[in-house]
Every structure is written in structure tokens, then in C-alpha cells.
Design a protein around this motif. Structure first.
Motif, short mmCIF file in Angstrom:
data_model
loop_
_atom_site.label_atom_id
_atom_site.label_comp_id
_atom_site.label_asym_id
_atom_site.label_seq_id
_atom_site.Cartn_x
_atom_site.Cartn_y
_atom_site.Cartn_z
N GLN A 202 1.33 -1.24 0.06
CA GLN A 202 -0.01 -0.22 -0.20
C GLN A 202 1.06 0.86 0.40
OE1 GLN A 202 -3.83 0.54 0.35
NE2 GLN A 202 -3.55 -2.20 -0.48
N LEU A 203 0.61 2.33 -0.77
CA LEU A 203 1.52 3.34 -0.87
C LEU A 203 1.23 3.98 0.19
CD1 LEU A 203 0.92 4.42 -4.36
CD2 LEU A 203 3.26 3.75 -3.56
N SER A 204 1.40 4.45 0.91
CA SER A 204 1.29 5.74 1.96
C SER A 204 1.39 7.29 1.45
CB SER A 204 2.94 5.84 2.60
OG SER A 204 3.84 6.27 2.07
N SER A 205 1.02 7.94 2.42
CA SER A 205 0.51 9.71 1.86
C SER A 205 2.51 10.27 1.73
CB SER A 205 -0.22 10.06 2.77
OG SER A 205 0.69 10.42 3.79
N ASP A 206 3.56 9.65 2.33
CA ASP A 206 4.61 10.26 1.64
C ASP A 206 4.70 9.37 0.55
OD1 ASP A 206 4.75 11.45 4.00
OD2 ASP A 206 6.02 10.24 5.43
N ALA A 207 5.28 8.48 0.29
CA ALA A 207 5.39 8.01 -1.23
C ALA A 207 4.43 8.68 -2.09
CB ALA A 207 5.00 5.92 -1.63
N ARG A 208 3.06 8.71 -2.19
CA ARG A 208 1.75 10.02 -2.96
C ARG A 208 2.82 11.21 -3.59
NH1 ARG A 208 -2.32 6.62 -4.44
NH2 ARG A 208 -2.76 4.93 -2.94
N GLU A 209 3.34 11.96 -2.54
CA GLU A 209 3.97 12.89 -2.38
C GLU A 209 5.27 12.74 -3.62
OE1 GLU A 209 5.22 14.77 1.59
OE2 GLU A 209 2.78 14.96 2.07
N VAL A 210 6.47 11.07 -3.24
CA VAL A 210 7.42 11.28 -4.14
C VAL A 210 6.71 11.27 -5.46
CG1 VAL A 210 9.14 9.89 -4.49
CG2 VAL A 210 8.92 10.33 -2.25
N LEU A 211 5.67 10.53 -5.67
CA LEU A 211 5.16 9.84 -6.44
C LEU A 211 4.77 11.10 -7.57
CD1 LEU A 211 3.49 6.47 -6.35
CD2 LEU A 211 6.05 6.81 -6.79
N ALA A 251 2.52 -1.32 -7.82
CA ALA A 251 1.71 -0.23 -7.28
C ALA A 251 1.68 0.91 -7.32
CB ALA A 251 1.39 -0.74 -6.12
N VAL A 252 3.76 1.10 -7.56
CA VAL A 252 3.83 2.42 -8.22
C VAL A 252 3.53 2.86 -9.40
CG1 VAL A 252 6.36 3.84 -8.45
CG2 VAL A 252 5.80 2.62 -6.29
N ALA A 255 0.00 4.15 -9.61
CA ALA A 255 -0.34 5.41 -9.11
C ALA A 255 0.72 6.42 -10.36
CB ALA A 255 0.36 5.60 -8.11
N LEU A 256 1.58 5.77 -11.12
CA LEU A 256 1.88 7.14 -12.42
C LEU A 256 1.02 6.94 -13.44
CD1 LEU A 256 5.70 6.14 -11.58
CD2 LEU A 256 4.59 7.83 -10.96
N SER A 257 0.49 5.80 -13.89
CA SER A 257 -0.44 5.68 -14.72
C SER A 257 -1.55 6.83 -14.64
CB SER A 257 -0.75 4.78 -15.13
OG SER A 257 0.70 3.31 -15.73
N GLY A 258 -1.62 6.45 -13.08
CA GLY A 258 -3.24 7.31 -13.26
C GLY A 258 -3.19 9.18 -12.31
N ARG A 259 -1.39 9.05 -12.46
CA ARG A 259 -1.53 10.46 -13.19
C ARG A 259 -0.84 10.91 -14.86
NH1 ARG A 259 -0.26 9.05 -8.03
NH2 ARG A 259 -0.44 11.07 -6.12
#
Length: 297
Positions: A202-211, A251-252, A255-259
Motif C-alpha cells: 500500500q502506498l503511504s501519503s509520503d509515498a504519494r507525495e514522492v510520486l 502499485a507504483v 499510481a504513476l499511470s493514474g497521474r
């Protein structure tokens, strides 16, 4: 509560009140060992100073913003200039509230990204870092005199960095043949790391900020390819960890594709508990090994 209350005391009060407090990150980023060379060192120092400045003025959210950016710079990450749409660390309130400065800021960011992309980070690391910190200050500030100060420092530092990557062309004489056109330098690889909880993909909020930072960099470099590699610590069977590292990489990628990053630009790999970031014995929990490494090249 007084604006100059120390971050340590503020942290203690937050713990007592069992609440999440802004302004508590500054104390944790002072004196860090910085990876990534002279540019990251200068960027780290500049962000620490901005975090301290915002804290002194009682703007604890902005203090935390710059503290997080200092922490990323110290970790060796390629921290991009602030975006204007709030896709990064948080919505930039200054940019939202002061629409009149937006056109100039958008043009300035494009100039800054262009200069950074032409090796200013290595040819003029201190000036390039000062320009980025001053730009982020310009975006974040809402007071007119502070905005002007940040903008002035940005223009001065950017010109110094630009001079380092765009040396004045020598005057050609009629006897001198024109020089061959200079070949553009290949952009430097950019590396990022996101971390995971124990036995989790699972991606944390910190991980999502980095992404979000990765997505910004990918937008600035539309021709760059992106590699995504998953890892685990040494707890659990090797075959399980191999699968877990794959799920983290996926998962990463999702998430990148979703951006908005095209899936065919992203390649994934899984290393399981091989290639540990921190060497440990078997069966040892170590968060720095529970990671996905991302590289733009």
C-alpha cells in the motif's frame, strides 16, 4: 500560542493533545547528512532556511512544506520546483490567492526547468539551488514585499546559473570558420525512492507525495523512460518476498499511470530481498529495504 515557540515544545504539546500538529517537522531535518552532491547540499540548506523563516513568521504549514523538501534533497532525490496546481506537496495557497502573479510564475518555472535541464545542477550547483529555493519562495509567499524579495533573488540566481550553461559566444572573424553546432547534453538520470510498511504494498501519503514529484519530472521530460524496481527486507521466505516486491512495483506503476504517465514509458522489475539498501541478517525488519526505486533516464 506565540509564533516563536520552539518546534520541540510544539511537538510535545501535539503529543499531549493527541492531535496532528503543523510546524513539527523542522526540528527533524536539521543537521542531516546530504546525498546527491553539491546541488542537493545547497538545495537542502536553502530549504532548511526557508522552513526556519516560515516557522518564525508562524506559518507552520509552509514550514513543514519546506522541511519535507529539505528532507528529500538530503536523501538524494531530484526535487523539482513547486508546481502551481497543488499536485505536489499540497495546494499552493499563495498561487491560488494571488492570481495576478500566475503568468509570471509560469514563465519563470519554464525558464528554471530549462536551465536545470541543461546541467545547471552540476555546472552551477549553488546558483541553481538558490534559484529553485527562491522560486518556491515566490510561489509560496502571499505578502507583496516578500514576493518581490523572492522574485529578485530568483532572477539574480537564475541569471548566474544561465550564464554557466550558456557561455557568451565568441565573436567570429571573417578568417574564422563557423564552429560546429553544440550537441545538446543528454539529461542526467533522476532517482527517487518510496518506502512501504511491513508486509505491505500500500502506498503511504509520503509515498504519494514522492510520486507526485516523479510525475512532475516526467511531465518536464516527455521523452524520458521510467524504471520502477521493487525490493523487500529479509523477513519471510524468498519466494514470498519476490512476489511482494513485484506487487510494490506494480502499485507504483499504477499510481504513476493514474497521474497521466503513459504505461509504455514505465518498465518494472522485482528484486525481492536481493540488493538490500541496508545490509541485515535474515529475518530483520528494516524499513529502508522495503522500497521501490524509480529512475528517469
Amino acid at each position: 500560542m506565540a509564533a516563536k515557540l520552539s518546534a520541540t515544545v510544539a511537538t510535545g504539546l501535539c503529543a499531549v493533545l493527541l492531535a496532528s500538529c503543523a510546524g513539527t517537522k523542522l526540528e527533524n531535518i536539521r543537521g542531516m547528512d546530504v546525498q546527491g552532491g553539491a546541488f542537493n547540499s545547497a538545495l537542502y540548506q536553502g530549504y532548511v532556511e526557508r522552513s526556519e523563516h516560515e516557522y518564525e513568521y508562524g506559518d507552520y504549514d509552509s514550514s513543514d512544506l519546506f522541511a519535507r523538501r529539505a528532507q528529500r534533497a538530503a536523501a538524494g532525490e531530484r526535487v523539482q520546483p513547486l508546481q502551481l496546481d497543488g499536485e505536489g506537496d499540497r495546494v499552493v495557497e499563495g498561487a491560488r490567492e494571488m492570481q495576478s502573479k500566475m503568468p509570471a510564475i509560469r514563465e519563470a518555472r519554464a525558464d528554471l526547468v530549462s536551465v536545470l535541464g541543461r546541467s545547471a545542477r552540476t555546472k552551477a550547483p549553488e546558483a541553481a539551488a538558490k534559484a529553485q529555493v527562491a522560486f518556491d519562495c515566490w510561489v509560496e509567499e502571499t505578502q507583496a514585499d516578500h514576493i518581490q524579495d523572492c522574485r529578485t533573488r530568483f532572477n539574480k540566481a537564475l541569471q548566474t546559473a544561465r550564464n554557466a550553461v550558456e557561455p557568451a559566444q565568441a565573436q567570429q572573424t571573417t578568417e574564422t570558420a563557423p564552429a560546429a553546432p553544440e550537441q545538446p547534453e543528454s539529461p542526467e538520470p533522476e532517482s527517487y525512492t518510496v518506502y512501504f510498511g511491513f508486509d505491505s504494498a500500500q502506498l503511504s501519503s509520503d509515498a504519494r507525495e514522492v510520486l507526485s514529484q516523479v510525475a512532475e519530472a516526467a511531465e518536464d521530460r516527455p521523452d524520458a523512460q521510467i524504471s520502477v524496481t521493487g525490493f523487500t527486507d529479509t523477513v519471510g521466505p524468498e519466494d514470498y518476498n519476490q512476489n511482494l516486491s513485484f506487487r510494490r512495483a506494480q502499485a507504483v506503476k499504477q499510481a504513476l499511470s493514474g497521474r497521466g504517465i503513459e504505461a509504455d514509458r514505465i518498465s518494472t522489475a522485482a528484486r525481492g530481498e536481493n540488493q538490500l539498501a541496508v545490509e541485515t541478517a535474515d529475518g530483520v525488519r528494516e524499513q529502508r529495504n522495503r522500497r521501490v526505486e524509480i529512475q528517469l533516464f
